[in-house]
Motif scaffolding. Structure first.
Motif, PDB file in Angstrom:
ATOM      1  N   ILE A 235       0.844  -1.210   0.000  1.00  0.00           N
ATOM      2  CA  ILE A 235       0.000   0.000   0.000  1.00  0.00           C
ATOM      3  C   ILE A 235       0.871   1.250   0.000  1.00  0.00           C
ATOM      4  O   ILE A 235       0.599   2.224  -0.721  1.00  0.00           O
ATOM      5  CB  ILE A 235      -0.942  -0.025   1.208  1.00  0.00           C
ATOM      6  CG1 ILE A 235      -1.965  -1.154   1.056  1.00  0.00           C
ATOM      7  CG2 ILE A 235      -1.666   1.312   1.357  1.00  0.00           C
ATOM      8  CD1 ILE A 235      -2.851  -1.328   2.280  1.00  0.00           C
ATOM      9  N   LYS A 236       1.937   1.230   0.790  1.00  0.00           N
ATOM     10  CA  LYS A 236       2.830   2.388   0.808  1.00  0.00           C
ATOM     11  C   LYS A 236       3.638   2.501  -0.484  1.00  0.00           C
ATOM     12  O   LYS A 236       3.962   3.612  -0.924  1.00  0.00           O
ATOM     13  CB  LYS A 236       3.764   2.290   2.016  1.00  0.00           C
ATOM     14  CG  LYS A 236       3.038   2.381   3.351  1.00  0.00           C
ATOM     15  CD  LYS A 236       3.993   2.427   4.520  1.00  0.00           C
ATOM     16  CE  LYS A 236       4.735   1.117   4.682  1.00  0.00           C
ATOM     17  NZ  LYS A 236       5.597   1.118   5.883  1.00  0.00           N
ATOM     18  N   SER A 237       3.957   1.355  -1.097  1.00  0.00           N
ATOM     19  CA  SER A 237       4.736   1.381  -2.337  1.00  0.00           C
ATOM     20  C   SER A 237       3.948   1.940  -3.505  1.00  0.00           C
ATOM     21  O   SER A 237       4.543   2.351  -4.508  1.00  0.00           O
ATOM     22  CB  SER A 237       5.228  -0.029  -2.675  1.00  0.00           C
ATOM     23  OG  SER A 237       6.083  -0.537  -1.665  1.00  0.00           O
ATOM     24  N   THR A 238       2.614   1.949  -3.404  1.00  0.00           N
ATOM     25  CA  THR A 238       1.825   2.519  -4.498  1.00  0.00           C
ATOM     26  C   THR A 238       2.121   3.998  -4.708  1.00  0.00           C
ATOM     27  O   THR A 238       1.800   4.543  -5.769  1.00  0.00           O
ATOM     28  CB  THR A 238       0.315   2.340  -4.224  1.00  0.00           C
ATOM     29  OG1 THR A 238      -0.006   2.941  -2.954  1.00  0.00           O
ATOM     30  CG2 THR A 238      -0.064   0.873  -4.191  1.00  0.00           C
ATOM     31  N   SER A 239       2.726   4.652  -3.718  1.00  0.00           N
ATOM     32  CA  SER A 239       3.072   6.065  -3.882  1.00  0.00           C
ATOM     33  C   SER A 239       4.099   6.270  -4.988  1.00  0.00           C
ATOM     34  O   SER A 239       4.235   7.387  -5.514  1.00  0.00           O
ATOM     35  CB  SER A 239       3.597   6.639  -2.572  1.00  0.00           C
ATOM     36  OG  SER A 239       4.754   5.944  -2.143  1.00  0.00           O
ATOM     37  N   LEU A 240       4.812   5.184  -5.387  1.00  0.00           N
ATOM     38  CA  LEU A 240       5.835   5.317  -6.429  1.00  0.00           C
ATOM     39  C   LEU A 240       5.241   5.346  -7.828  1.00  0.00           C
ATOM     40  O   LEU A 240       5.945   5.697  -8.777  1.00  0.00           O
ATOM     41  CB  LEU A 240       6.842   4.164  -6.322  1.00  0.00           C
ATOM     42  CG  LEU A 240       7.690   4.127  -5.051  1.00  0.00           C
ATOM     43  CD1 LEU A 240       8.561   2.889  -5.039  1.00  0.00           C
ATOM     44  CD2 LEU A 240       8.544   5.379  -4.927  1.00  0.00           C
ATOM     45  N   VAL A 241       3.966   4.954  -7.983  1.00  0.00           N
ATOM     46  CA  VAL A 241       3.385   4.948  -9.331  1.00  0.00           C
ATOM     47  C   VAL A 241       3.215   6.370  -9.860  1.00  0.00           C
ATOM     48  O   VAL A 241       2.934   6.562 -11.046  1.00  0.00           O
ATOM     49  CB  VAL A 241       2.038   4.191  -9.349  1.00  0.00           C
ATOM     50  CG1 VAL A 241       2.217   2.768  -8.860  1.00  0.00           C
ATOM     51  CG2 VAL A 241       0.986   4.909  -8.523  1.00  0.00           C
ATOM     52  N   PHE A 242       3.376   7.355  -8.996  1.00  0.00           N
ATOM     53  CA  PHE A 242       3.350   8.749  -9.442  1.00  0.00           C
ATOM     54  C   PHE A 242       4.438   8.996 -10.488  1.00  0.00           C
ATOM     55  O   PHE A 242       4.264   9.833 -11.382  1.00  0.00           O
ATOM     56  CB  PHE A 242       3.540   9.660  -8.231  1.00  0.00           C
ATOM     57  CG  PHE A 242       3.786  11.098  -8.571  1.00  0.00           C
ATOM     58  CD1 PHE A 242       2.797  11.872  -9.156  1.00  0.00           C
ATOM     59  CD2 PHE A 242       5.012  11.688  -8.315  1.00  0.00           C
ATOM     60  CE1 PHE A 242       3.024  13.205  -9.471  1.00  0.00           C
ATOM     61  CE2 PHE A 242       5.253  13.009  -8.624  1.00  0.00           C
ATOM     62  CZ  PHE A 242       4.256  13.778  -9.208  1.00  0.00           C
ATOM     63  N   TYR A 243       5.538   8.246 -10.405  1.00  0.00           N
ATOM     64  CA  TYR A 243       6.656   8.452 -11.325  1.00  0.00           C
ATOM     65  C   TYR A 243       6.412   7.802 -12.688  1.00  0.00           C
ATOM     66  O   TYR A 243       7.246   7.962 -13.597  1.00  0.00           O
ATOM     67  CB  TYR A 243       7.943   7.914 -10.712  1.00  0.00           C
ATOM     68  CG  TYR A 243       8.354   8.683  -9.487  1.00  0.00           C
ATOM     69  CD1 TYR A 243       9.005   9.909  -9.597  1.00  0.00           C
ATOM     70  CD2 TYR A 243       8.069   8.213  -8.210  1.00  0.00           C
ATOM     71  CE1 TYR A 243       9.371  10.630  -8.477  1.00  0.00           C
ATOM     72  CE2 TYR A 243       8.432   8.924  -7.075  1.00  0.00           C
ATOM     73  CZ  TYR A 243       9.080  10.133  -7.219  1.00  0.00           C
ATOM     74  OH  TYR A 243       9.431  10.857  -6.100  1.00  0.00           O
ATOM     75  N   VAL A 244       5.315   7.053 -12.850  1.00  0.00           N
ATOM     76  CA  VAL A 244       4.948   6.540 -14.170  1.00  0.00           C
ATOM     77  C   VAL A 244       3.659   7.210 -14.639  1.00  0.00           C
ATOM     78  O   VAL A 244       2.866   6.628 -15.385  1.00  0.00           O
ATOM     79  CB  VAL A 244       4.803   5.006 -14.149  1.00  0.00           C
ATOM     80  CG1 VAL A 244       6.140   4.355 -13.888  1.00  0.00           C
ATOM     81  CG2 VAL A 244       3.775   4.548 -13.126  1.00  0.00           C
ATOM     82  N   SER A 245       3.446   8.446 -14.159  1.00  0.00           N
ATOM     83  CA  SER A 245       2.351   9.319 -14.618  1.00  0.00           C
ATOM     84  C   SER A 245       0.977   8.839 -14.205  1.00  0.00           C
ATOM     85  O   SER A 245      -0.019   9.152 -14.868  1.00  0.00           O
ATOM     86  CB  SER A 245       2.400   9.483 -16.147  1.00  0.00           C
ATOM     87  OG  SER A 245       3.648  10.007 -16.554  1.00  0.00           O
ATOM     88  N   LEU A 246       0.882   8.069 -13.118  1.00  0.00           N
ATOM     89  CA  LEU A 246      -0.417   7.639 -12.606  1.00  0.00           C
ATOM     90  C   LEU A 246      -0.709   8.433 -11.340  1.00  0.00           C
ATOM     91  O   LEU A 246       0.045   8.353 -10.368  1.00  0.00           O
ATOM     92  CB  LEU A 246      -0.412   6.138 -12.309  1.00  0.00           C
ATOM     93  CG  LEU A 246      -1.767   5.524 -11.955  1.00  0.00           C
ATOM     94  CD1 LEU A 246      -2.733   5.644 -13.129  1.00  0.00           C
ATOM     95  CD2 LEU A 246      -1.607   4.065 -11.558  1.00  0.00           C
ATOM     96  N   LEU A 247      -1.795   9.198 -11.365  1.00  0.00           N
ATOM     97  CA  LEU A 247      -2.112  10.076 -10.245  1.00  0.00           C
ATOM     98  C   LEU A 247      -2.890   9.304  -9.182  1.00  0.00           C
ATOM     99  O   LEU A 247      -4.124   9.295  -9.163  1.00  0.00           O
ATOM    100  CB  LEU A 247      -2.908  11.293 -10.724  1.00  0.00           C
ATOM    101  CG  LEU A 247      -2.132  12.306 -11.560  1.00  0.00           C
ATOM    102  CD1 LEU A 247      -3.038  13.454 -11.976  1.00  0.00           C
ATOM    103  CD2 LEU A 247      -0.917  12.827 -10.809  1.00  0.00           C
ATOM    104  N   ASP A 248      -2.161   8.660  -8.308  1.00  0.00           N
ATOM    105  CA  ASP A 248      -2.782   7.990  -7.172  1.00  0.00           C
ATOM    106  C   ASP A 248      -2.949   9.006  -6.051  1.00  0.00           C
ATOM    107  O   ASP A 248      -2.942  10.215  -6.284  1.00  0.00           O
ATOM    108  CB  ASP A 248      -1.922   6.805  -6.724  1.00  0.00           C
ATOM    109  CG  ASP A 248      -0.573   7.258  -6.190  1.00  0.00           C
ATOM    110  OD1 ASP A 248       0.002   8.220  -6.743  1.00  0.00           O
ATOM    111  OD2 ASP A 248      -0.101   6.684  -5.194  1.00  0.00           O
ATOM    112  N   LEU A 249      -3.109   8.514  -4.821  1.00  0.00           N
ATOM    113  CA  LEU A 249      -3.302   9.415  -3.680  1.00  0.00           C
ATOM    114  C   LEU A 249      -2.113  10.346  -3.509  1.00  0.00           C
ATOM    115  O   LEU A 249      -2.272  11.575  -3.412  1.00  0.00           O
ATOM    116  CB  LEU A 249      -3.526   8.585  -2.411  1.00  0.00           C
ATOM    117  CG  LEU A 249      -3.635   9.371  -1.094  1.00  0.00           C
ATOM    118  CD1 LEU A 249      -4.814  10.327  -1.126  1.00  0.00           C
ATOM    119  CD2 LEU A 249      -3.761   8.406   0.081  1.00  0.00           C
TER     120      LEU A 249
END
Length: 326
Positions: A235-249
């Protein structure tokens, strides 16, 4: 009339009538004084009070802006994306981890070698590198095809159209999660007593039935707490998807912070609180799942938080009554 021998000694040793027969019974047992514990408790309470006071009184946190952003639609949209990525990655990662664990436990040296190499590589490469590599995968392979190896292709498709931001994020997290889940599952399977395997084999049960009905349900007791820790990390690692242009939380909080520079701290607090809520929910689920699989393995199930609270209140009331009675 003569007295029996020893009577005089017994009368002499008898305590007076006004004194209790057992001196220790008239004394109150006092608990051992532990000044170090009280000092440590006081220090911790003072530090906790200062921390809470700083949170509530420091204007830099801007709690009014925190309340404004907490339930904004764009923040909730990012939260939904975080939940979707975490859910898909958790399921695919666990499925891949089970396959890799079985391959490592296989008698085939090829399967063991391939599984070990995959786990070694994915646990060694940082997750952000995996995500960025997959994000730029189309630069290496513009088209993907299915067909005969080193022969004609039956089906071809454009990799850039297939690999959307969501797909890249889920695949990257799933590949990374499978490497860690494999070791969790393998450890859980090895924790099952060897006698269980021998008993299942003695009954002549098929290997698949032995694993699904006997070995794996017992291994889940060991797998569950360890994999839930992995799930919290996911769940905490999902914050890294911001670097592949996915606007998560986290990505939404970052983008809003760039648009509203004065609200950077409140937006980070919003993301922090939402991550705390998500991990807390997972921890509660972990407790009840562990409690479920503890049936039959322990004499009594661990008490729930509500049961602990009731027991604590009952003990507190009993202690107060004793103090008042004294």
């Amino acid at each position: 009339m003569s007295e029996p021998p020893g009577a005089a000694v017994a009368l002499a040793d008898a305590p007076p009538a006004d004194e209790p027969s057992n001196p220790l019974a008239a004394q109150r047992v006092l608990p051992l004084r532990r000044p170090g514990r009280w000092i440590a408790t006081a220090v911790v309470l003072v530090l906790a009070a200062q921390f809470v006071h700083g949170l509530t009184t420091n204007p830099f946190y801007q709690w009014d802006r925190f309340g404004y952003w907490f339930l904004r639609p764009n923040i909730l949209d990012g939260l939904v994306i975080t939940l979707e990525v975490a859910a898909y990655s958790a399921v695919l990662g666990l499925a891949g981890g089970i396959v890799l664990a079985l391959a490592r436990l296989s008698k085939s040296p090829v399967l063991r070698a391939v599984s070990w190499t995959y786990i070694w590589a994915l646990r060694s490469i940082p997750l952000i590198v995996v995500l960025l590599f997959l994000y730029n995968f189309s630069a290496l392979y513009k088209t993907l095809s299915v067909g005969v190896p080193f022969g004609p292709a039956f089906l071809s498709f454009d990799e850039s159209k297939l690999a959307t931001d969501m797909v890249v994020a889920v695949i990257g997290l799933s590949l990374n999660e499978a490497a860690y889940a494999a070791e969790v599952v393998r450890g859980g399977i090895l924790s099952v007593d060897q006698g269980q395997h021998e008993a299942a084999a003695a009954l002549g049960l098929p290997k698949s039935y032995q694993f699904t009905k006997i070995v794996f349900p017992q291994a889940l007791r060991s797998i569950t707490p360890n994999y839930v820790n992995q799930l919290i990390g996911l769940i905490k690692s999902t914050s890294l998807v911001f670097y592949v242009s996915l606007l998560d939380l986290f990505g939404t909080a970052q983008s809003m912070g760039a648009t509203y520079p004065g609200d950077i701290v409140p937006l980070l607090l919003v993301a922090t609180v939402w991550y705390l809520i998500l991990t807390s929910v997972v921890s509660v689920i972990q407790f009840y799942v562990e409690r479920y699989y503890a049936r039959g393995a322990t004499r009594s199930l661990p008490p729930t938080p509500l049961q602990k609270l009731r027991t604590g209140l009952t003990d507190l009331r009993a202690r107060i009554r004793r103090e008042v009675a004294v």
